[in-house]
Design an enzyme around this catalytic site. Structure first.
Site: not given
Length: 434
Positions: A23, A97, A121, A319
């Protein structure tokens, strides 16, 4: 579609190193577009989402060189702006994404950007409003091309402004910050995300010549500059992997050491696992998880059932809720898992129920887990990974289960976890990729 075959019931032992944070690195790579000079990034994980973004940068005309085992240099001196309007570029964006974070740097430096609806996702609605409204506030124009199903963004000049975000979106904040660093004048962002990966981005931008203050708070102040320069940057360890390994050790009753975790950047993750009864020790910058035959979930002070819920940083990252849910299936006691930020991340629990877990799915956001206290071992089974985080949770369940399990669609796991079977097999797991 590849699969994992897992022989459950094997204890793990030894040391394992977390990869670089997915991330964080997606933001960092996009930020290299803000300068024509070379930016070197270290500790980049070799995972599908990151590799796809690196290839996309190459396709855009960025000079990319692999300078070490996990290091790359990026030089965006000759970006092909015409390619950004091509169907090939837009198709690649739609499957990644992280591509949404190209908007801020592209508009800031080149005055325009085009992007299709990004993929990632399938975990519920993930709005882009924060990104768009924030960059619009800086002076950009957004239009939606219905024929091509793409967003077109343009700006003659970005100008600093004050804004209050309607949600503390990490990627939204990152996008706005990357646009604001080259805007004219001062920008203030209130209700900004402040998690460690966003802090890392801001610190890197400051080394490149940006003027960002308020880092680590929810109020960022950005003084726009004319240009940014090159720098070196090292990505933090992935806190989601660290949490996954803690859960893995507990479920398999194993003793492991997780190396170089950047403990000060884990926030409440260690304490959240302790609430599930899991013992862990900080040893320098490592985490030692001793073997436990049982672990008991705490109750609240008034005796009511423990609730584990996600929240924007410094709250618990969403997460890790999938991992905590599966870990609770073998704990002593009960816990309510409350997934507030996404509405379909709990929809993999039917697979755990098929394996013998006691879970009540209350609604799309909440599940009650009644732990077996290792009195009943989960059964191996066949399952399909719906997303990255559910995939690793199912892998943990399979590693603790009795018998053979098969997990299909492991490309979802590959998107976020580097050579996961190789690293786990090295400390005692039995996982085969087919």
């Amino acid at each position: 579609m590849a699969s994992f075959v897992i022989e459950g019931g094997h204890r793990l032992s030894g040391e394992i190193h977390p990869q670089g944070a997915k991330n964080e690195v997606l933001q960092i790579i996009c930020a290299t577009l803000l300068t024509a000079e070379e930016v070197t990034v270290n500790n980049i994980p070799d995972i599908l989402d990151v590799n796809n973004l690196i290839q996309l940068m190459r396709d855009m005309g960025v000079t990319v060189a692999k300078t070490g085992v996990d290091s790359y240099s990026f030089k965006a001196a000759n970006v092909d702006l015409a390619y950004l309007e091509s169907d090939n570029f837009l198709k690649k964006c739609s499957s990644l994404r992280g591509s949404v974070m190209l908007i801020g740097p592209m508009v800031a430096r080149f005055g325009k950007a085009m992007i299709s609806k990004p993929g990632g996702d399938k975990i519920g609605r993930r709005r882009l409003d924060t990104h768009f409204i924030g960059i619009q506030n800086l002076g950009a124009d957004f239009t939606y091309n219905e024929e091509r199903e793409i967003y077109e963004i343009s700006a003659e000049e970005l100008k600093g402004t004050s804004m209050l975000l309607d949600e503390a979106s990490v990627t939204g904040t990152a996008n706005i910050v990357m646009a604001a660093v080259l805007a004219k004048g001062k920008t203030t962002i209130y209700n900004a995300a402040c998690e460690p990966y966003l802090q890392q981005l801001c610190k890197m931008l400051n080394r490149m010549g940006a003027k960002i203050s308020g880092i680590a708070s929810n109020l960022l102040t950005i003084e726009g500059v004319e240009e940014l320069h090159g720098t070196d940057h090292t990505v933090l360890p992935d806190m989601i992997e660290v949490g996954s390994f803690i859960g893995m050790a507990a479920m398999t009753r194993s003793e492991i050491t997780i190396k170089n975790v950047s403990y000060e950047n884990l926030g409440i993750i260690p304490e959240s696992f302790r609430r599930l009864g899991i013992k862990l020790e900080q040893r320098g910058d490592d985490i030692f998880v001793p073997a436990q035959d049982c672990y008991q979930i705490e109750s609240f002070i008034d005796g009511s059932i423990m609730t584990i819920a996600d929240a924007p940083w410094p709250g618990l990252t969403p997460d890790l809720l999938s991992v905590m849910l599966v870990v609770a299936t073998q704990a002593k006691g009960s816990v309510l898992i409350h997934q507030k930020m996404f509405e379909s991340r709990l929809f993999f629990v039917d697979k755990l129920i098929d394996m013998g877990a006691q879970i009540i799915l209350c609604d799309p956001h909440r599940a009650v887990v009644i732990g077996h206290n290792h009195g009943f071992t989960l059964r191996g089974g066949n399952m399909t990974s719906p997303d990255i985080r559910a995939g690793i949770a199912l892998l943990i369940a399979a590693m603790s289960a009795e018998g053979i399990s098969r997990i299909h669609n492991i490309e979802q796991i590959d998107r976020g976890y580097q050579n996961i079977e190789g690293r786990l097999n090295a400390i005692g797991a039995r996982i085969t990729r087919i």
